[in-house]
Design an enzyme around this catalytic site. Structure first.
Site, PDB file in Angstrom:
ATOM      1  N   LYS A 265       0.862  -1.197   0.000  1.00  0.00           N
ATOM      2  CA  LYS A 265       0.000   0.000   0.000  1.00  0.00           C
ATOM      3  C   LYS A 265       0.887   1.230   0.000  1.00  0.00           C
ATOM      4  O   LYS A 265       1.679   1.436   0.917  1.00  0.00           O
ATOM      5  CB  LYS A 265      -0.912  -0.002   1.233  1.00  0.00           C
ATOM      6  CG  LYS A 265      -1.668   1.321   1.464  1.00  0.00           C
ATOM      7  CD  LYS A 265      -2.599   1.266   2.686  1.00  0.00           C
ATOM      8  CE  LYS A 265      -3.229   2.623   2.989  1.00  0.00           C
ATOM      9  NZ  LYS A 265      -4.100   2.621   4.177  1.00  0.00           N
ATOM     10  N   ASP A 270      -2.900  10.287   3.463  1.00  0.00           N
ATOM     11  CA  ASP A 270      -4.280   9.847   3.654  1.00  0.00           C
ATOM     12  C   ASP A 270      -5.043  10.863   4.500  1.00  0.00           C
ATOM     13  O   ASP A 270      -4.955  10.870   5.718  1.00  0.00           O
ATOM     14  CB  ASP A 270      -4.290   8.465   4.335  1.00  0.00           C
ATOM     15  CG  ASP A 270      -5.703   7.905   4.487  1.00  0.00           C
ATOM     16  OD1 ASP A 270      -6.632   8.482   3.888  1.00  0.00           O
ATOM     17  OD2 ASP A 270      -5.846   6.878   5.187  1.00  0.00           O
ATOM     18  N   LYS A 277     -10.593  12.588   8.057  1.00  0.00           N
ATOM     19  CA  LYS A 277     -10.047  12.270   9.379  1.00  0.00           C
ATOM     20  C   LYS A 277     -10.138  13.514  10.272  1.00  0.00           C
ATOM     21  O   LYS A 277     -10.016  14.631   9.781  1.00  0.00           O
ATOM     22  CB  LYS A 277      -8.575  11.869   9.243  1.00  0.00           C
ATOM     23  CG  LYS A 277      -8.364  10.508   8.623  1.00  0.00           C
ATOM     24  CD  LYS A 277      -6.897  10.145   8.596  1.00  0.00           C
ATOM     25  CE  LYS A 277      -6.686   8.798   7.918  1.00  0.00           C
ATOM     26  NZ  LYS A 277      -7.254   7.669   8.655  1.00  0.00           N
ATOM     27  N   ASP A 288       1.512   6.543   5.383  1.00  0.00           N
ATOM     28  CA  ASP A 288       0.561   5.538   4.910  1.00  0.00           C
ATOM     29  C   ASP A 288       1.075   4.766   3.683  1.00  0.00           C
ATOM     30  O   ASP A 288       0.322   4.048   3.039  1.00  0.00           O
ATOM     31  CB  ASP A 288      -0.790   6.223   4.617  1.00  0.00           C
ATOM     32  CG  ASP A 288      -1.971   5.297   4.848  1.00  0.00           C
ATOM     33  OD1 ASP A 288      -1.793   4.264   5.515  1.00  0.00           O
ATOM     34  OD2 ASP A 288      -3.067   5.612   4.357  1.00  0.00           O
ATOM     35  N   ASP A 347     -12.244   6.721   3.662  1.00  0.00           N
ATOM     36  CA  ASP A 347     -11.026   6.539   4.450  1.00  0.00           C
ATOM     37  C   ASP A 347     -10.580   5.075   4.444  1.00  0.00           C
ATOM     38  O   ASP A 347      -9.470   4.762   4.857  1.00  0.00           O
ATOM     39  CB  ASP A 347     -11.270   7.028   5.890  1.00  0.00           C
ATOM     40  CG  ASP A 347      -9.984   7.291   6.643  1.00  0.00           C
ATOM     41  OD1 ASP A 347      -8.910   7.266   6.006  1.00  0.00           O
ATOM     42  OD2 ASP A 347     -10.050   7.520   7.864  1.00  0.00           O
ATOM     43  N   GLU A 349      -9.450   3.480   2.061  1.00  0.00           N
ATOM     44  CA  GLU A 349      -8.938   3.583   0.690  1.00  0.00           C
ATOM     45  C   GLU A 349      -7.838   2.571   0.393  1.00  0.00           C
ATOM     46  O   GLU A 349      -7.627   2.188  -0.744  1.00  0.00           O
ATOM     47  CB  GLU A 349      -8.399   5.008   0.441  1.00  0.00           C
ATOM     48  CG  GLU A 349      -6.954   5.279   0.901  1.00  0.00           C
ATOM     49  CD  GLU A 349      -6.741   5.131   2.407  1.00  0.00           C
ATOM     50  OE1 GLU A 349      -7.734   5.206   3.140  1.00  0.00           O
ATOM     51  OE2 GLU A 349      -5.593   4.926   2.833  1.00  0.00           O
ATOM     52  N   ARG A 351      -7.541  -0.626   1.116  1.00  0.00           N
ATOM     53  CA  ARG A 351      -8.031  -1.902   0.581  1.00  0.00           C
ATOM     54  C   ARG A 351      -8.449  -1.749  -0.881  1.00  0.00           C
ATOM     55  O   ARG A 351      -8.388  -2.705  -1.644  1.00  0.00           O
ATOM     56  CB  ARG A 351      -9.168  -2.405   1.472  1.00  0.00           C
ATOM     57  CG  ARG A 351     -10.387  -1.528   1.500  1.00  0.00           C
ATOM     58  CD  ARG A 351     -11.271  -1.781   2.721  1.00  0.00           C
ATOM     59  NE  ARG A 351     -10.678  -1.250   3.947  1.00  0.00           N
ATOM     60  CZ  ARG A 351     -11.221  -1.353   5.159  1.00  0.00           C
ATOM     61  NH1 ARG A 351     -12.365  -1.990   5.305  1.00  0.00           N
ATOM     62  NH2 ARG A 351     -10.630  -0.845   6.209  1.00  0.00           N
TER      63      ARG A 351
HETATM   64  N1  BES Z   1      -4.282   4.683   6.833  1.00  0.00           N
HETATM   65  C1  BES Z   1      -5.360   4.358   7.670  1.00  0.00           C
HETATM   66  C2  BES Z   1      -4.993   3.373   8.783  1.00  0.00           C
HETATM   67  C3  BES Z   1      -4.010   3.844   9.820  1.00  0.00           C
HETATM   68  C4  BES Z   1      -4.444   4.269  11.048  1.00  0.00           C
HETATM   69  C5  BES Z   1      -2.651   3.795   9.582  1.00  0.00           C
HETATM   70  C6  BES Z   1      -3.540   4.674  12.002  1.00  0.00           C
HETATM   71  C7  BES Z   1      -1.748   4.205  10.535  1.00  0.00           C
HETATM   72  C8  BES Z   1      -2.192   4.641  11.752  1.00  0.00           C
HETATM   73  C9  BES Z   1      -6.485   3.721   6.860  1.00  0.00           C
HETATM   74  O1  BES Z   1      -6.575   4.110   5.542  1.00  0.00           O
HETATM   75  C10 BES Z   1      -7.766   4.085   7.532  1.00  0.00           C
HETATM   76  O2  BES Z   1      -8.073   5.234   7.563  1.00  0.00           O
HETATM   77  N2  BES Z   1      -8.462   3.091   8.054  1.00  0.00           N
HETATM   78  C11 BES Z   1      -9.692   3.287   8.716  1.00  0.00           C
HETATM   79  C12 BES Z   1     -10.663   2.282   8.178  1.00  0.00           C
HETATM   80  C13 BES Z   1     -12.076   2.540   8.554  1.00  0.00           C
HETATM   81  C14 BES Z   1     -12.563   3.774   7.872  1.00  0.00           C
HETATM   82  C15 BES Z   1     -12.933   1.367   8.140  1.00  0.00           C
HETATM   83  C16 BES Z   1      -9.480   3.048  10.208  1.00  0.00           C
HETATM   84  O3  BES Z   1      -8.721   2.153  10.571  1.00  0.00           O
HETATM   85  O4  BES Z   1     -10.067   3.766  10.996  1.00  0.00           O
HETATM   86 ZN    ZN Z   2      -4.801   4.759   4.666  1.00  0.00          ZN
HETATM   87 ZN    ZN Z   3      -7.760   5.844   5.241  1.00  0.00          ZN
END
Ligand code: BES
Ligand code: ZN
Ligand code: ZN
Length: 498
Positions: A265, A270, A277, A288, A347, A349, A351
């Site tokens: 990834k 992000d 966020k 990210d 968010d 994104e 996957r």
């Molecule tokens: N890049 C984030 C995940 C992340 C969180 C990486 C903290 C490093 C530190 C990912 O794209 C994300 O935002 N995931 C969300 C998914 C949710 C919206 C289903 C999450 O984990 O909150």
């Molecule tokens: Zn992300």
């Molecule tokens: Zn995200």
């Protein structure tokens, strides 16, 4: 760096610093008495009074006390000798590397004998010393205009050992390769997102390809549109930076079977997109692309060590931004695989870009897949910041992977992926899949979504959201990017080549 191997002769050692491991009962080390005689008869006393300590990782620096040709001795406590492992040696040498960096050392001699035990050979000491010194000496070159102090780099290492010279040198050099690759990955992750764009990442990959003779293919927006990569294109829609799908191929054998696909990834920033966020949660999202960095780091090791196994690396890179053009919740997109996806959360994104990357890796001939991603906050809730989360669809491949992780000492823990989880991923009124079934156990949904695109191909998913960066200095390096999984991915490929 100049590497010299010599017999252990304390009178002849020429170096800035002589590194001496101090296990409990150091007197049981071959040559200890000779060292005491050549350095100082008072050393046994200092061990009694605690001026020099055997406690694990305790560093004590002393000046040379006589006619020695080295300037200082660095004692490093090793604790109970029989309990030493490769992982502990690596940590001890990280501590040495950190201490050397602060004392502006340019040449070092390491006496290997005190670091060995029944399981650990002088070669193991050489390997972990190179890894540890490299990892411990890492510092991100920042953008401060005020710091004008030049960093001192280690220019020469002498290993004092009677083991085979060629093998010692080879072991040390592989350790150096590992440390360098991890540090490169760290730097990519630490770089600011206005500088490390997808285009820059592709440029970095091109340099790797040039250096190691990898085949390289970089797909830009137009090529993605031609191929129908609707998932990565959707994530990129809000951005002014073009997306890049970076494909590196390493040919280690004529047989194009059992090809390993490494998929990363590479979200260079992000924001969350329209599912934006909170401002505090956004800071740090330059990291990210930790999965992409892990794959690029592993490819560097593979390029250096050249295992007899073919590898396809695929990195999906873009940022996730907001604009009038950006994708949004309720959109339905068509992935490269043909599967349609209802976007419930922009968010989620990672996957999406991984879906297209995994499909591309399979179509390019991958027979095994490992995807690596800073995918979910959920993995941090589940496992903390020191464990990488995993999912798999194949017990045997996962076992092979775990052997590699055990070898490098990188902690990985598997979570379940059940039929019920898959059912929830496939629940949508309008599409084949949805990208966010819920917050309960959502590490599993993140990885499980990627799993919807791998078919029956043996697959391991690694969620490094917790482990890719450290909020403080840790056992293997400073605060910031860790370069996690670089060594494990490369070790997996090396093991599969055997
Ligand atoms: N890049 C984030 C995940 C992340 C969180 C990486 C903290 C490093 C530190 C990912 O794209 C994300 O935002 N995931 C969300 C998914 C949710 C919206 C289903 C999450 O984990 O909150
Ligand atoms: Zn992300
Ligand atoms: Zn995200």
């Amino acid at each position: 760096m100049k590497i010299t191997i010599t017999e252990t002769n304390f009178e002849q050692v020429e170096a800035d610093v002589l590194v001496v491991g101090v296990p409990e009962h150091p007197e049981n080390t071959d040559g200890w008495n000779e060292f005491v005689t050549s350095y100082s008869d008072r050393l046994p006393n200092w061990l009694k009074t605690g001026d020099v300590q055997t406690a694990f990782k305790k560093v004590v620096k002393m000046p040379a006390l006589g006619e020695q040709k080295y300037n200082r001795v660095l004692f490093i406590g090793l604790g109970a000798r029989k309990e030493l492992t490769e992982a502990l040696l690596r940590e001890a040498f990280v501590a040495v590397g950190q201490a050397l960096a602060t004392s502006k050392t340019t040449s070092v001699a390491i006496w290997t004998a005190p670091f060995t035990n029944e399981q650990l050979t002088c070669d193991d000491v050489a390997f972990t010393a190179a890894e540890g010194l490299g990892l411990g000496g890492y510092k991100f070159e920042d953008y401060k205009t005020t710091s004008n102090e030049r960093d001192v780099v280690l220019e020469a290492v002498t290993l004092l050992s009677s083991a085979d010279k060629d093998e010692l040198k080879a072991a040390f050099e592989i350790g150096q390769v590992h440390a360098h690759a991890v540090n490169e990955a760290r730097t990519l992750v630490n770089m600011p997102p206005n500088i490390l764009t997808a285009t820059e990442m592709a440029k970095y990959a091109r340099q790797l390809a040039e250096k190691y003779d990898f085949e390289i293919e970089v797909l830009g927006k137009k090529e993605m549109e031609e191929q129908g990569m609707g998932a990565i294109l959707a994530v990129n829609k809000g951005s002014v930076e073009p997306p890049q799908l970076i494909v590196l191929k390493y040919t280690g054998t004529d047989q194009w079977e059992d090809v390993v696909g490494l998929v990363g990834k590479g979200i260079t920033y992000d924001t969350g997109g329209y599912s934006i966020k909170p401002k505090d949660g956004m800071v740090g999202m330059k990291g990210d692309m930790g999965g992409a960095a892990a794959v690029l780091g592993a490819m560097e090791i593979i390029g250096e060590t050249r295992p007899a196994k073919n590898v396809i690396a695929v990195i999906a890179s873009t940022d996730n931004m907001i604009s009038g053009e950006a994708f949004k919740p309720d959109d339905v997109i068509t992935s490269l695989s043909g599967k349609t996806i209802e976007v419930l959360n922009t968010d989620a994104e990672g996957r999406l870009v991984l879906a297209d990357a995994v499909t591309y890796a399979l179509r390019s001939g991958a027979d095994y897949l490992v995807d690596v991603a800073t995918l979910t906050g959920g993995v941090i809730v589940a496992l903390g910041n020191d464990k990488t989360g995993a999912l798999t669809n194949d017990e045997a491949f996962f076992e092979e992977f775990m052997y590699a992780a055990a070898e490098t000492g990188e902690f990985v823990w598997r979570l379940p992926l059940t039929e019920n989880d898959k059912k929830r991923l496939r629940k949508s009124d309008v599409a084949d899949l949805n990208n966010s079934p819920g917050r309960d156990g959502h590490m599993i949904f993140g990885g499980g979504f990627v799993g919807e695109f791998v078919g029956d191909t043996p697959w391991v998913h690694l969620d490094i959201a917790g482990t890719s960066e450290a909020s403080a200095a840790h056992d293997l390096g400073p605060k910031g990017a860790t370069g996690v999984m670089v060594r494990t991915l490369a070790t997996l490929v090396e093991r599969m080549a055997e």
